[in-house]
Design an enzyme around this catalytic site. Structure first.
Site, PDB file in Angstrom:
ATOM      1  N   LYS A  58       0.835  -1.208   0.000  1.00  0.00           N
ATOM      2  CA  LYS A  58       0.000   0.000   0.000  1.00  0.00           C
ATOM      3  C   LYS A  58       0.867   1.253   0.000  1.00  0.00           C
ATOM      4  O   LYS A  58       0.648   2.184  -0.785  1.00  0.00           O
ATOM      5  CB  LYS A  58      -0.915   0.002   1.223  1.00  0.00           C
ATOM      6  CG  LYS A  58      -1.866   1.190   1.303  1.00  0.00           C
ATOM      7  CD  LYS A  58      -2.539   1.274   2.663  1.00  0.00           C
ATOM      8  CE  LYS A  58      -3.310   0.049   3.010  1.00  0.00           C
ATOM      9  NZ  LYS A  58      -4.032   0.177   4.301  1.00  0.00           N
ATOM     10  N   LYS A  74       3.167  -1.777  11.255  1.00  0.00           N
ATOM     11  CA  LYS A  74       1.844  -1.705  11.888  1.00  0.00           C
ATOM     12  C   LYS A  74       2.009  -2.004  13.362  1.00  0.00           C
ATOM     13  O   LYS A  74       2.986  -2.643  13.788  1.00  0.00           O
ATOM     14  CB  LYS A  74       0.893  -2.716  11.258  1.00  0.00           C
ATOM     15  CG  LYS A  74      -0.577  -2.331  11.381  1.00  0.00           C
ATOM     16  CD  LYS A  74      -0.961  -1.185  10.457  1.00  0.00           C
ATOM     17  CE  LYS A  74      -2.444  -0.849  10.571  1.00  0.00           C
ATOM     18  NZ  LYS A  74      -2.841   0.188   9.603  1.00  0.00           N
ATOM     19  N   GLY A 126      -2.775   6.550  13.509  1.00  0.00           N
ATOM     20  CA  GLY A 126      -3.968   5.953  14.092  1.00  0.00           C
ATOM     21  C   GLY A 126      -4.523   4.825  13.238  1.00  0.00           C
ATOM     22  O   GLY A 126      -4.103   4.601  12.111  1.00  0.00           O
ATOM     23  N   ASP A 127      -5.474   4.102  13.805  1.00  0.00           N
ATOM     24  CA  ASP A 127      -6.198   3.039  13.115  1.00  0.00           C
ATOM     25  C   ASP A 127      -7.461   2.816  13.933  1.00  0.00           C
ATOM     26  O   ASP A 127      -7.870   3.713  14.687  1.00  0.00           O
ATOM     27  CB  ASP A 127      -5.316   1.770  13.013  1.00  0.00           C
ATOM     28  CG  ASP A 127      -5.877   0.740  12.026  1.00  0.00           C
ATOM     29  OD1 ASP A 127      -5.751   0.966  10.825  1.00  0.00           O
ATOM     30  OD2 ASP A 127      -6.442  -0.283  12.473  1.00  0.00           O
TER      31      ASP A 127
END
Length: 460
Positions: free
Chosen positions: A128, A140, A179-180
């Site tokens: 990505k 991540k 963020g997520d």
């Protein structure tokens, strides 16, 4: 003498055998990690024509290396709730690949978080981030902490404890989290404050998704949702279609969903449904976004509250039923594997024309096959939801230059990035014998840039 076709078929067989062999090794090395296995298989299968056409990638062991994280960090996160009770959660950070730039990827706070989830997300992030054209690698992180029902003070204490450990492994030129799910501006703010206190300096570029007043970028909040719609709009344009006059379903009601709804509505679409983890609402007159944003962002209540203010709307328990509503365009923006084989078939039977993945891996492999086999326009997550990390990279650039761009400037850059991702995915699919298949195209386009950098930098 073998014919050209026989040579091609032999090359494909060699490539398939190589991919299957590496995939089996990944399964054996990472048992019981189904989400990670799924992400790896989807990408590996797409890359067979690359290895058949350019065997140098097999020779240099790129697949073996790219599927193994450079670093996987797990740590204890102790914290105290408002009643004085001690809790212990588990924190994670996977630093998957840094060949084209510092690790970049969000932090997720959700009870489902485990090593498999973090690794699947980090693996997807490699490709990505590559697709955005920005100089950022894949990473991540997260924790199995559940922020729902927790007070601001509890969340502050947890995020401070989380950052006390995470700060040892990140930095503006090393690893830049964002963020997520479960991590928004509030959580990023607490983490940034704790990082600043520990480091004793103001390193604005260490986190993205910050508040505008302390190094954040305008349009970052909107970026993932807007980017998904921009990508799908490009898919539709190529077929002489568009959002205008279309009926749209958007799952979720968080940050990505909210701004996907907003942009789709601005393009003339009628969005008739959205959801949260408890259930979904259906409003045949079109979702009132102001109500949704107040309920979810200000009051922090469940989406079921919507029908109290809009009695003509319907609320249904459970999330999967949202895909039974007839629509022209479906935008899954909630979580992984929310569209399974059954839901995909229902969408096809009800006449869906396009699906754009706003969440990370929201469709199962069988669901994707159904969409592709029925010629549904399909925008895979690593391409369609890359807008968030793209603007995060733009935030990093602004931090480095110590300046701020206007909302319009950032939005224009985002729009162009999403157009380029679409064009590059289309071109890669055509170049490797899968015209129109954006799953294959996005995977290949993202892979080649990273793979070439890996070969150039040696076996490290």
């Amino acid at each position: 003498m073998k014919t050209v076709e026989e040579i091609k078929e032999n090359s494909m067989e060699v490539a398939r055998n190589y991919v299957n062999e590496v995939y089996e090794a990944v399964i054996a090395r990472n048992p019981n990690e189904s989400e990670f296995h799924q992400a790896v298989k989807e990408i590996f299968d797409s890359l067979v024509p690359v290895f058949a056409k350019e065997p140098k990638y097999m020779k240099h062991g790129v697949l073996e290396r790219i599927s193994e994280p450079e670093r996987l960090i797990t740590f204890r996160v102790p914290w105290v709730d408002d009643n004085g009770k001690v809790h212990v959660n588990r924190g994670f950070r996977v630093q998957f690949n840094s060949n084209i730039g510092p690790y970049k990827g969000g932090i997720r706070f959700h009870p489902s978080v485990n090593a498999s989830i973090i690794k699947f997300l980090g693996f997807e992030q490699i490709f990505k981030n590559s697709l955005t054209g920005q100089p950022i690698g894949g990473g991540k992180g997260g924790s199995d902490f559940d922020p729902k029902g927790r007070s601001d003070n509890e969340i502050m204490r947890f995020t401070q404890s989380f950052m006390t450990e995470l700060c040892k492994y990140i930095g503006p030129d090393v690893d830049v989290p964002a963020g997520d799910i479960g991590v928004g501006a509030r959580e990023v703010g607490y983490m940034f404050g704790q990082y600043k206190k520990i480091r004793g300096g103001y390193e604005a570029g260490v986190l993205t998704g910050k508040g505008i007043g302390y190094g954040g970028s305008l349009a970052r909040t909107e970026a993932t949702g807007y980017g998904t719609v921009y990508f799908v709009e490009e898919m539709l344009k190529d077929q002489g279609l568009g959002f205008a006059g279309s009926t749209v379903i958007v799952s979720g009601s968080g940050n990505v969903s909210t701004y996907a709804i907003q942009k789709a509505q601005s393009f003339g679409a009628k969005v008739v449904a959205c959801s949260d983890s408890n259930g979904y609402i259906y409003d045949k007159e079109g979702i009132n976004l102001d109500t949704v944003k107040r309920i979810k962002e200000v009051e922090r209540k469940r989406i079921s509250e919507y029908v109290n203010e809009h009695p003509h709307a319907e609320y249904h328990e459970g999330c999967s039923g949202i895909w039974s509503i007839p629509c022209d365009i479906a935008l899954p923006c909630a979580t992984q594997n929310e569209i399974d084989e059954l839901a995909a078939q229902i969408l096809v039977d009800n006449g869906v024309r396009a699906v754009g993945e706003g969440a990370n891996m929201p469709s199962t492999l069988k669901a994707i096959d159904i969409f592709l086999n029925n010629n549904i326009l399909f925008g895979p997550a690593k391409a369609a939801n890359a807008g968030g990390v793209a603007v995060s990279s733009l935030e990093m650039a602004q931090n480095s230059m110590r300046l701020s761009w206007t909302f319009e400037e950032v939005d224009a850059k985002l729009h162009e990035i999403m157009k380029n991702i679409y064009r590059n995915s289309v071109k890669a699919a055509e170049n490797y014998g899968h015209p129109g298949n954006l799953v294959v195209g996005a995977n290949i386009a993202g892979f080649i840039k990273v793979a070439d950098a890996m070969i150039a930098q040696g076996v490290i």
